[in-house]
Design an enzyme around this catalytic site. Structure first.
Site, PDB file in Angstrom:
ATOM      1  CB  SER A  72     -28.270   5.795  62.179  1.00 21.12           C
ATOM      2  OG  SER A  72     -29.465   5.515  62.873  1.00 21.12           O
TER       3      SER A  72
ATOM      4  CG  HIS B 195     -26.075   3.436  65.677  1.00 17.35           C
ATOM      5  ND1 HIS B 195     -25.343   3.263  66.829  1.00 17.35           N
ATOM      6  CD2 HIS B 195     -27.125   4.244  66.020  1.00 17.35           C
ATOM      7  CE1 HIS B 195     -25.908   3.920  67.826  1.00 17.35           C
ATOM      8  NE2 HIS B 195     -27.002   4.516  67.360  1.00 17.35           N
TER       9      HIS B 195
ATOM     10  CG  ASP C 129     -30.876   4.748  66.327  1.00 20.18           C
ATOM     11  OD1 ASP C 129     -30.168   5.012  67.316  1.00 20.18           O
ATOM     12  OD2 ASP C 129     -30.659   5.199  65.193  1.00 20.18           O
TER      13      ASP C 129
ATOM     14  CG  MET D  62     -35.976   4.709  69.509  1.00 22.92           C
ATOM     15  SD  MET D  62     -36.482   6.154  68.535  1.00 22.92           S
ATOM     16  CE  MET D  62     -34.967   6.483  67.624  1.00 22.92           C
TER      17      MET D  62
ATOM     18  CG  HIS E  16     -28.482   4.264  71.124  1.00 22.81           C
ATOM     19  ND1 HIS E  16     -28.729   5.470  70.493  1.00 22.81           N
ATOM     20  CD2 HIS E  16     -28.620   4.517  72.459  1.00 22.81           C
ATOM     21  CE1 HIS E  16     -29.022   6.387  71.394  1.00 22.81           C
ATOM     22  NE2 HIS E  16     -28.965   5.836  72.593  1.00 22.81           N
TER      23      HIS E  16
ATOM     24  CG  MET F 157     -32.417   5.845  72.657  1.00 22.22           C
ATOM     25  SD  MET F 157     -32.615   6.712  71.072  1.00 22.22           S
ATOM     26  CE  MET F 157     -32.212   5.383  69.926  1.00 22.22           C
TER      27      MET F 157
ATOM     28  CG  MET G  24     -27.706  10.602  72.892  1.00 20.91           C
ATOM     29  SD  MET G  24     -27.747   9.648  71.352  1.00 20.91           S
ATOM     30  CE  MET G  24     -29.049  10.501  70.435  1.00 20.91           C
TER      31      MET G  24
ATOM     32  CG  ASP H 271     -26.824   8.713  67.297  1.00 25.58           C
ATOM     33  OD1 ASP H 271     -27.177   9.239  66.238  1.00 25.58           O
ATOM     34  OD2 ASP H 271     -27.453   7.766  67.828  1.00 25.58           O
TER      35      ASP H 271
END
Length: 340
Positions: A130, A155, A157, A159, A188, A190, A259, A293
């Site tokens: 990540s 990966h 993230d 957000m 990913h 979010m 998650m 994750d």
């Protein structure tokens, strides 16, 4: 305790029975012990040795132990997600007495195996560091270092500060990084409105587009839009979201992300009680990539691999390790070990 328990309690207290209060308290206590017993049984199974030849039964047994209690309540009651079975037994003495042994659970499941439990298949071990845990001032070199050390995907993230309180990277960073790597950029999202970002991430060069089940109303529509944009598609589930919600879509997905911490922040403790979700998906979809994750490190990787996860996200567990290459190798070996 939970919505269902509270409703049952109010119903009993509203009755005319002179024993209503006592019955309500007994029912509430029994419900709590039952949930705690499930937790004890999950942890015992996760710590129990399993042979490749017995994976079908093992994962079916784990899949049967879905929890209803909120993860925040469990975190509090387990003193921060302890995986020490002696400590858990001390915290939940009544549950420890009521819990079946792993051998008893496996025997019971084997004697009445559900028809939807599929034979287990070989799946690839894919390690995804990540990037959230990397040195952002040296993002491209950090990503190259991970791939050179044996990682498979990167990966990312994403957000938005709304769906989760934190704010991280966006499509411009993906576009910049794309120039420096041919590796899979696993995004990913979010975010509150993933649909509005499909075109941006496709143009930026994202390989996978993973959106949260909780952020969308028409999941089938969004899956099709992501595919038409040329990206692989996945659905992510928060720890408290039932795995049953994603099962109808698994045939349409490239992977599912479970998650194992609350999304939004790195460095949280591994929520081992989410492993029955992984097992339930694996039992019904033997070749689907299942991603985990959150809190995945060397000491927790076996629990994930036993349950059936093969797409392993790890942030601080890899980036902050003194020898990240050895961690990546160890994680791959664990996934390979628990294969039929």
């Amino acid at each position: 305790m939970g919505g269902k328990f509270d409703a049952e309690l109010k119903s009993m207290l509203a009755s005319d029975s002179s024993f209503a209060y006592m019955e309500a308290m007994d029912a509430a206590t029994a419900a709590v012990v039952k949930e705690e017993t499930t937790l004890v049984e999950i942890l015992q199974l996760l710590l129990h040795p399993v042979q490749p030849s017995n994976l079908k039964t093992y994962r079916a047994a784990l899949a049967s132990l879905q929890v209803r209690q909120s993860s925040q309540a469990i975190l509090k009651n387990t003193k921060g997600a302890s995986m020490e079975i002696d400590e858990i037994n001390k915290l939940f003495p009544e549950a420890a007495k009521a819990a079946r042994s792993p051998e008893a659970i496996l025997k019971q499941v084997a004697s009445g195996m559900a028809s939807d439990i599929k034979d287990q298949k070989q799946v690839p071990a894919i390690i995804c560091p990540s990037v959230l845990s990397s040195d952002f001032a040296n993002l491209a070199p950090e990503c190259k270092r991970m791939i050179d050390l044996g990682a498979d995907w990167l990966h990312m993230d994403v957000m938005d500060g709304h769906f989760v309180p934190n704010l991280t990277i966006g499509a411009p960073v993906i576009k910049s990084l794309r120039k420096h790597t041919k590796s899979c950029l696993d995004c990913h999202l979010m975010v509150s409105d993933p649909e509005m970002w499909i075109e941006d991430y496709a143009k930026a060069g994202a390989d996978t587009f993973v959106f949260h089940y909780e952020a969308v109303s028409d999941h089938g529509k969004l899956i099709e839009k992501v595919k038409k944009a040329g990206m692989k598609v996945g659905i992510a589930l928060k720890p408290d979201t039932s795995v049953d919600h994603v099962l109808p879509f698994c045939d349409q997905l490239d992977h599912v992300l479970i998650m194992t911490v609350e999304p939004g922040f790195g460095g949280q403790s591994f929520m081992w009680w989410t492993m029955p979700k992984v097992a339930k998906i694996r039992c019904q979809f033997p070749t689907l990539n299942i991603q985990v994750d959150g809190g995945v490190k060397v000491h927790t990787i076996d629990a994930n691999a036993k349950a059936g996860a093969n797409l392993i996200v790890s942030g601080s567990g890899i980036f902050k390790a003194s020898e990240p290459g050895i961690v990546i190798k160890t994680m791959k070996e664990s996934v390979h070990t628990f294969q039929p």
